[in-house]
Design a protein around this motif. Sequence first.
Motif, mmCIF file in Angstrom:
data_model
loop_
_atom_site.group_PDB
_atom_site.id
_atom_site.type_symbol
_atom_site.label_atom_id
_atom_site.label_comp_id
_atom_site.label_asym_id
_atom_site.label_seq_id
_atom_site.Cartn_x
_atom_site.Cartn_y
_atom_site.Cartn_z
ATOM 1 N N PHE A 120 0.843 -1.199 0.000
ATOM 2 C CA PHE A 120 0.000 0.000 0.000
ATOM 3 C C PHE A 120 0.876 1.247 0.000
ATOM 4 C CE2 PHE A 120 0.837 -0.753 4.451
ATOM 5 C CZ PHE A 120 0.961 0.508 5.007
ATOM 6 N N ARG A 121 0.289 2.347 -0.424
ATOM 7 C CA ARG A 121 0.970 3.634 -0.430
ATOM 8 C C ARG A 121 -0.073 4.736 -0.384
ATOM 9 N NH1 ARG A 121 0.677 6.218 -5.446
ATOM 10 N NH2 ARG A 121 0.118 4.905 -7.197
ATOM 11 N N ARG A 122 0.379 5.944 -0.131
ATOM 12 C CA ARG A 122 -0.508 7.101 -0.145
ATOM 13 C C ARG A 122 -0.698 7.564 -1.588
ATOM 14 N NH1 ARG A 122 -3.264 7.854 4.494
ATOM 15 N NH2 ARG A 122 -1.955 7.321 6.230
ATOM 16 N N LYS A 123 -1.865 8.109 -1.870
ATOM 17 C CA LYS A 123 -2.146 8.618 -3.210
ATOM 18 C C LYS A 123 -1.307 9.861 -3.490
ATOM 19 C CE LYS A 123 -6.052 9.540 -6.241
ATOM 20 N NZ LYS A 123 -7.524 9.565 -6.323
ATOM 21 N N PHE A 124 -1.156 10.700 -2.475
ATOM 22 C CA PHE A 124 -0.337 11.906 -2.552
ATOM 23 C C PHE A 124 0.591 11.918 -1.340
ATOM 24 C CE2 PHE A 124 -4.541 12.951 -4.355
ATOM 25 C CZ PHE A 124 -4.160 13.189 -5.665
ATOM 26 N N PRO A 125 1.698 12.641 -1.389
ATOM 27 C CA PRO A 125 2.623 12.657 -0.246
ATOM 28 C C PRO A 125 2.094 13.529 0.899
ATOM 29 C CG PRO A 125 3.486 14.010 -2.011
ATOM 30 C CD PRO A 125 2.239 13.362 -2.537
ATOM 31 N N SER A 126 1.047 13.075 1.534
ATOM 32 C CA SER A 126 0.431 13.785 2.646
ATOM 33 C C SER A 126 -0.109 12.742 3.622
ATOM 34 C CB SER A 126 -0.722 14.653 2.127
ATOM 35 O OG SER A 126 -1.558 15.069 3.167
ATOM 36 N N PRO A 127 0.010 12.974 4.929
ATOM 37 C CA PRO A 127 -0.469 11.971 5.889
ATOM 38 C C PRO A 127 -1.979 11.755 5.845
ATOM 39 C CG PRO A 127 0.394 13.909 7.032
ATOM 40 C CD PRO A 127 0.656 14.106 5.574
ATOM 41 N N ASN A 128 -2.731 12.706 5.305
ATOM 42 C CA ASN A 128 -4.183 12.558 5.221
ATOM 43 C C ASN A 128 -4.658 12.067 3.863
ATOM 44 O OD1 ASN A 128 -4.494 13.463 7.846
ATOM 45 N ND2 ASN A 128 -4.569 15.588 7.210
ATOM 46 N N SER A 129 -3.733 11.776 2.993
ATOM 47 C CA SER A 129 -4.069 11.302 1.655
ATOM 48 C C SER A 129 -4.644 9.889 1.721
ATOM 49 C CB SER A 129 -2.804 11.307 0.797
ATOM 50 O OG SER A 129 -3.053 10.776 -0.469
ATOM 51 N N PRO A 130 -5.601 9.566 0.839
ATOM 52 C CA PRO A 130 -6.155 8.206 0.847
ATOM 53 C C PRO A 130 -5.102 7.159 0.493
ATOM 54 C CG PRO A 130 -7.132 9.539 -0.921
ATOM 55 C CD PRO A 130 -6.189 10.414 -0.176
ATOM 56 N N LEU A 131 -5.323 5.961 0.986
ATOM 57 C CA LEU A 131 -4.410 4.851 0.712
ATOM 58 C C LEU A 131 -4.797 4.146 -0.577
ATOM 59 C CD1 LEU A 131 -4.108 3.282 4.249
ATOM 60 C CD2 LEU A 131 -2.354 4.541 3.025
ATOM 61 N N LEU A 132 -3.787 3.674 -1.280
ATOM 62 C CA LEU A 132 -3.964 2.836 -2.463
ATOM 63 C C LEU A 132 -3.316 1.489 -2.165
ATOM 64 C CD1 LEU A 132 -2.962 5.385 -5.252
ATOM 65 C CD2 LEU A 132 -5.271 4.730 -4.557
ATOM 66 N N TYR A 133 -3.926 0.429 -2.645
ATOM 67 C CA TYR A 133 -3.434 -0.928 -2.403
ATOM 68 C C TYR A 133 -3.090 -1.602 -3.720
ATOM 69 C CZ TYR A 133 -5.178 -0.491 2.333
ATOM 70 O OH TYR A 133 -5.388 -0.091 3.621
ATOM 71 N N HIS A 134 -1.976 -2.316 -3.745
ATOM 72 C CA HIS A 134 -1.581 -3.110 -4.904
ATOM 73 C C HIS A 134 -2.248 -4.477 -4.753
ATOM 74 C CE1 HIS A 134 0.825 -5.187 -7.885
ATOM 75 N NE2 HIS A 134 1.250 -4.002 -8.291
ATOM 76 N N LEU A 135 -3.269 -4.715 -5.552
ATOM 77 C CA LEU A 135 -4.118 -5.892 -5.374
ATOM 78 C C LEU A 135 -3.358 -7.209 -5.489
ATOM 79 C CD1 LEU A 135 -7.294 -4.727 -7.304
ATOM 80 C CD2 LEU A 135 -6.890 -4.704 -4.844
ATOM 81 N N GLU A 136 -2.503 -7.332 -6.492
ATOM 82 C CA GLU A 136 -1.781 -8.597 -6.693
ATOM 83 C C GLU A 136 -0.856 -8.891 -5.521
ATOM 84 O OE1 GLU A 136 0.183 -8.339 -10.458
ATOM 85 O OE2 GLU A 136 -1.695 -8.181 -11.569
ATOM 86 N N ARG A 137 -0.139 -7.866 -5.061
ATOM 87 C CA ARG A 137 0.789 -8.071 -3.942
ATOM 88 C C ARG A 137 0.036 -8.366 -2.645
ATOM 89 N NH1 ARG A 137 4.473 -2.879 -5.382
ATOM 90 N NH2 ARG A 137 5.255 -3.627 -7.381
ATOM 91 N N CYS A 138 -1.102 -7.703 -2.447
ATOM 92 C CA CYS A 138 -1.912 -7.963 -1.251
ATOM 93 C C CYS A 138 -2.430 -9.397 -1.265
ATOM 94 C CB CYS A 138 -3.076 -6.981 -1.160
ATOM 95 S SG CYS A 138 -2.586 -5.301 -0.728
ATOM 96 N N GLU A 139 -2.871 -9.847 -2.425
ATOM 97 C CA GLU A 139 -3.365 -11.217 -2.529
ATOM 98 C C GLU A 139 -2.242 -12.222 -2.275
ATOM 99 O OE1 GLU A 139 -6.490 -13.751 -5.194
ATOM 100 O OE2 GLU A 139 -5.456 -12.096 -6.164
ATOM 101 N N GLU A 140 -1.046 -11.934 -2.760
ATOM 102 C CA GLU A 140 0.097 -12.808 -2.491
ATOM 103 C C GLU A 140 0.388 -12.867 -0.995
ATOM 104 O OE1 GLU A 140 3.413 -11.430 -4.798
ATOM 105 O OE2 GLU A 140 2.437 -11.891 -6.697
ATOM 106 N N ALA A 141 0.329 -11.714 -0.317
ATOM 107 C CA ALA A 141 0.563 -11.676 1.131
ATOM 108 C C ALA A 141 -0.502 -12.481 1.869
ATOM 109 C CB ALA A 141 0.588 -10.234 1.624
#
Length: 86
Positions: free
Chosen positions: A39-60
Amino acid sequence: MTHTPHWSVQRQAADCLGVSERTLHRWRSAGLLKPGEHFRRKFPSPNSPLLYHLERCEEAMNHACARPWQQMERAPQCSRENLKQR
């Protein structure tokens, strides 16, 4: 053919992975999902929404589910005395 983006917002990621948004939060807190990789932030801000990498999350998820039950974390044992003190 439907194209699924690699990075998805939290609600879409939860739906695609078949879990709740709260579960994604718990997995981040537990270290199952790592920042920058899963996962990562959409923008470089602590309040920015999170984005998830679906393939990597599924592997985890698959890797965590493949561990023997002895290696999975357990809830701490509570005695009656400990419960009465709370």
